[in-house]
Scaffold this motif. Structure first.
Motif, PDB file in Angstrom:
ATOM      1  N   SER A 246     -11.350 -18.823   2.291  1.00 39.85           N
ATOM      2  CA  SER A 246      -9.977 -18.514   1.569  1.00 39.85           C
ATOM      3  C   SER A 246      -9.190 -20.479   1.197  1.00 39.85           C
ATOM      4  O   SER A 246      -9.168 -21.106   2.439  1.00 39.85           O
ATOM      5  CB  SER A 246      -9.397 -17.553   1.842  1.00 39.85           C
ATOM      6  N   GLU A 247      -8.560 -19.836   0.393  1.00 41.39           N
ATOM      7  CA  GLU A 247      -7.137 -21.234   0.394  1.00 41.39           C
ATOM      8  C   GLU A 247      -6.255 -20.560   1.317  1.00 41.39           C
ATOM      9  O   GLU A 247      -6.050 -19.632   1.682  1.00 41.39           O
ATOM     10  CB  GLU A 247      -6.765 -21.320  -1.214  1.00 41.39           C
ATOM     11  N   PRO A 248      -5.714 -22.242   1.749  1.00 43.82           N
ATOM     12  CA  PRO A 248      -4.277 -22.180   2.376  1.00 43.82           C
ATOM     13  C   PRO A 248      -3.871 -20.906   1.760  1.00 43.82           C
ATOM     14  O   PRO A 248      -3.581 -21.367   0.907  1.00 43.82           O
ATOM     15  CB  PRO A 248      -4.717 -23.630   2.783  1.00 43.82           C
ATOM     16  N   LYS A 249      -2.526 -20.430   2.668  1.00 45.45           N
ATOM     17  CA  LYS A 249      -1.796 -19.178   2.750  1.00 45.45           C
ATOM     18  C   LYS A 249      -1.815 -18.497   1.181  1.00 45.45           C
ATOM     19  O   LYS A 249      -0.971 -17.988   0.298  1.00 45.45           O
ATOM     20  CB  LYS A 249      -0.722 -20.087   2.498  1.00 45.45           C
ATOM     21  N   SER A 250      -3.455 -18.309   1.128  1.00 46.65           N
ATOM     22  CA  SER A 250      -3.503 -17.272   0.073  1.00 46.65           C
ATOM     23  C   SER A 250      -4.321 -15.988   0.241  1.00 46.65           C
ATOM     24  O   SER A 250      -4.561 -14.913  -0.640  1.00 46.65           O
ATOM     25  CB  SER A 250      -5.006 -18.394  -0.647  1.00 46.65           C
ATOM     26  N   VAL A 251      -3.953 -15.068   1.535  1.00 45.59           N
ATOM     27  CA  VAL A 251      -4.492 -13.992   1.757  1.00 45.59           C
ATOM     28  C   VAL A 251      -3.069 -13.095   2.201  1.00 45.59           C
ATOM     29  O   VAL A 251      -2.594 -13.335   3.717  1.00 45.59           O
ATOM     30  CB  VAL A 251      -5.527 -14.121   2.669  1.00 45.59           C
ATOM     31  N   LEU A 252      -3.228 -12.111   2.165  1.00 44.91           N
ATOM     32  CA  LEU A 252      -1.733 -11.270   2.681  1.00 44.91           C
ATOM     33  C   LEU A 252      -2.381 -10.182   3.598  1.00 44.91           C
ATOM     34  O   LEU A 252      -4.536 -10.077   3.813  1.00 44.91           O
ATOM     35  CB  LEU A 252      -1.718 -10.262   1.737  1.00 44.91           C
ATOM     36  N   TYR A 253      -2.297 -10.641   4.800  1.00 40.71           N
ATOM     37  CA  TYR A 253      -1.771  -9.624   6.081  1.00 40.71           C
ATOM     38  C   TYR A 253      -1.833  -8.916   6.429  1.00 40.71           C
ATOM     39  O   TYR A 253      -0.823  -8.468   6.164  1.00 40.71           O
ATOM     40  CB  TYR A 253      -2.066 -11.055   6.764  1.00 40.71           C
ATOM     41  N   ILE A 254      -3.219  -7.383   6.325  1.00 38.23           N
ATOM     42  CA  ILE A 254      -2.036  -6.017   6.360  1.00 38.23           C
ATOM     43  C   ILE A 254      -2.297  -5.223   7.752  1.00 38.23           C
ATOM     44  O   ILE A 254      -3.459  -5.036   7.756  1.00 38.23           O
ATOM     45  CB  ILE A 254      -2.584  -5.362   5.411  1.00 38.23           C
ATOM     46  N   CYS A 255      -1.497  -5.179   8.970  1.00 47.40           N
ATOM     47  CA  CYS A 255      -1.575  -4.372   9.717  1.00 47.40           C
ATOM     48  C   CYS A 255      -0.249  -3.396   9.548  1.00 47.40           C
ATOM     49  O   CYS A 255       0.817  -4.467  10.089  1.00 47.40           O
ATOM     50  CB  CYS A 255      -2.230  -5.204  11.145  1.00 47.40           C
ATOM     51  N   PHE A 256      -0.565  -2.346   9.678  1.00 51.67           N
ATOM     52  CA  PHE A 256       0.955  -1.022  10.669  1.00 51.67           C
ATOM     53  C   PHE A 256       1.344  -1.390  11.449  1.00 51.67           C
ATOM     54  O   PHE A 256       1.816  -0.352  12.117  1.00 51.67           O
ATOM     55  CB  PHE A 256       0.584  -0.257   9.831  1.00 51.67           C
ATOM     56  N   GLY A 257      -0.070  -2.048  12.521  1.00 52.21           N
ATOM     57  CA  GLY A 257       0.355  -1.553  14.079  1.00 52.21           C
ATOM     58  C   GLY A 257      -0.176  -0.157  14.320  1.00 52.21           C
ATOM     59  O   GLY A 257      -0.472   0.604  13.876  1.00 52.21           O
ATOM     60  N   THR A 258       0.484   0.365  15.889  1.00 58.37           N
ATOM     61  CA  THR A 258       0.002   1.365  16.555  1.00 58.37           C
ATOM     62  C   THR A 258       1.304   2.259  16.386  1.00 58.37           C
ATOM     63  O   THR A 258       1.094   3.433  16.412  1.00 58.37           O
ATOM     64  CB  THR A 258      -0.147   1.201  17.982  1.00 58.37           C
ATOM     65  N   SER A 259       2.365   2.039  15.786  1.00 56.30           N
ATOM     66  CA  SER A 259       3.515   3.402  15.884  1.00 56.30           C
ATOM     67  C   SER A 259       3.391   3.865  14.130  1.00 56.30           C
ATOM     68  O   SER A 259       3.962   4.962  14.395  1.00 56.30           O
ATOM     69  CB  SER A 259       4.751   2.336  15.669  1.00 56.30           C
ATOM     70  N   CYS A 260       2.618   3.703  12.803  1.00 53.64           N
ATOM     71  CA  CYS A 260       2.881   3.607  11.168  1.00 53.64           C
ATOM     72  C   CYS A 260       1.325   5.133  11.770  1.00 53.64           C
ATOM     73  O   CYS A 260      -0.277   4.693  11.875  1.00 53.64           O
ATOM     74  CB  CYS A 260       2.856   2.489  10.872  1.00 53.64           C
ATOM     75  N   TRP A 261       1.636   6.310  11.145  1.00 51.46           N
ATOM     76  CA  TRP A 261       0.984   6.994  10.856  1.00 51.46           C
ATOM     77  C   TRP A 261       0.645   7.283   9.336  1.00 51.46           C
ATOM     78  O   TRP A 261       1.601   7.407   8.995  1.00 51.46           O
ATOM     79  CB  TRP A 261       0.814   8.022  11.565  1.00 51.46           C
ATOM     80  N   PHE A 262      -0.175   7.360   8.916  1.00 51.19           N
ATOM     81  CA  PHE A 262      -0.461   7.295   7.087  1.00 51.19           C
ATOM     82  C   PHE A 262      -1.898   8.705   7.066  1.00 51.19           C
ATOM     83  O   PHE A 262      -2.468   9.178   7.444  1.00 51.19           O
ATOM     84  CB  PHE A 262      -0.846   6.026   6.676  1.00 51.19           C
ATOM     85  N   SER A 263      -0.780   9.663   6.088  1.00 51.23           N
ATOM     86  CA  SER A 263      -2.667  10.385   5.491  1.00 51.23           C
ATOM     87  C   SER A 263      -3.320   9.869   4.994  1.00 51.23           C
ATOM     88  O   SER A 263      -3.361   8.908   4.243  1.00 51.23           O
ATOM     89  CB  SER A 263      -1.877  11.505   4.849  1.00 51.23           C
ATOM     90  N   ALA A 264      -4.012   9.766   4.736  1.00 58.89           N
ATOM     91  CA  ALA A 264      -5.351  10.482   4.086  1.00 58.89           C
ATOM     92  C   ALA A 264      -5.027   9.546   2.361  1.00 58.89           C
ATOM     93  O   ALA A 264      -4.440   8.749   1.449  1.00 58.89           O
ATOM     94  CB  ALA A 264      -6.458  11.135   3.357  1.00 58.89           C
ATOM     95  N   ALA A 265      -4.109  10.420   1.571  1.00 54.15           N
ATOM     96  CA  ALA A 265      -3.359  10.640   0.009  1.00 54.15           C
ATOM     97  C   ALA A 265      -2.793   8.815   0.460  1.00 54.15           C
ATOM     98  O   ALA A 265      -2.333   8.178  -0.483  1.00 54.15           O
ATOM     99  CB  ALA A 265      -2.625  11.149  -0.214  1.00 54.15           C
ATOM    100  N   GLN A 266      -1.881   8.933   1.879  1.00 50.37           N
ATOM    101  CA  GLN A 266      -0.167   7.513   2.023  1.00 50.37           C
ATOM    102  C   GLN A 266      -2.054   6.108   1.781  1.00 50.37           C
ATOM    103  O   GLN A 266      -1.468   5.786   0.507  1.00 50.37           O
ATOM    104  CB  GLN A 266      -0.022   7.565   3.242  1.00 50.37           C
ATOM    105  N   LEU A 267      -3.692   6.219   2.441  1.00 52.79           N
ATOM    106  CA  LEU A 267      -4.132   5.145   2.624  1.00 52.79           C
ATOM    107  C   LEU A 267      -4.692   5.092   1.336  1.00 52.79           C
ATOM    108  O   LEU A 267      -5.066   3.403   0.841  1.00 52.79           O
ATOM    109  CB  LEU A 267      -4.792   5.052   3.785  1.00 52.79           C
TER     110      LEU A 267
END
Length: 85
Positions: free
Chosen positions: A12-33
């Protein structure tokens, strides 16, 4: 896993990628995901998304059907833990 992430980032191009990681303290329902997935797809932004599979019940769909195919080349989905390096 770390090698997969690095190889994908290097393509990928430098500085072009969004990093998504909510860690271990966030819990999401299937609908939210599903809503997060739809937003990422609609954004057109390249991304790496670390999704903890324990967020949803076994009977629920983790991500929309065919989501990984829709974002192929634009997004990388890693199930489990994010490499900290």
């Amino acid at each position: 896993m770390q090698k997969d992430c690095l190889a994908w980032l290097e393509s990928s191009e430098p500085k072009s990628v969004l990093y998504i990681c909510f860690g271990t303290s966030c819990w999401f329902s299937a609908a939210q995901l599903n809503e997060i997935a739809k937003g990422l797809e609609a954004s057109g932004q390249d991304f790496i998304w670390f999704v903890r599979e324990v967020n949803v019940g076994k009977e629920e769909e983790l991500l929309p059907k065919a989501f990984e195919e829709w974002v192929k080349g634009k997004g990388l989905i890693i199930r489990g833990w994010a490499p900290q390096v």
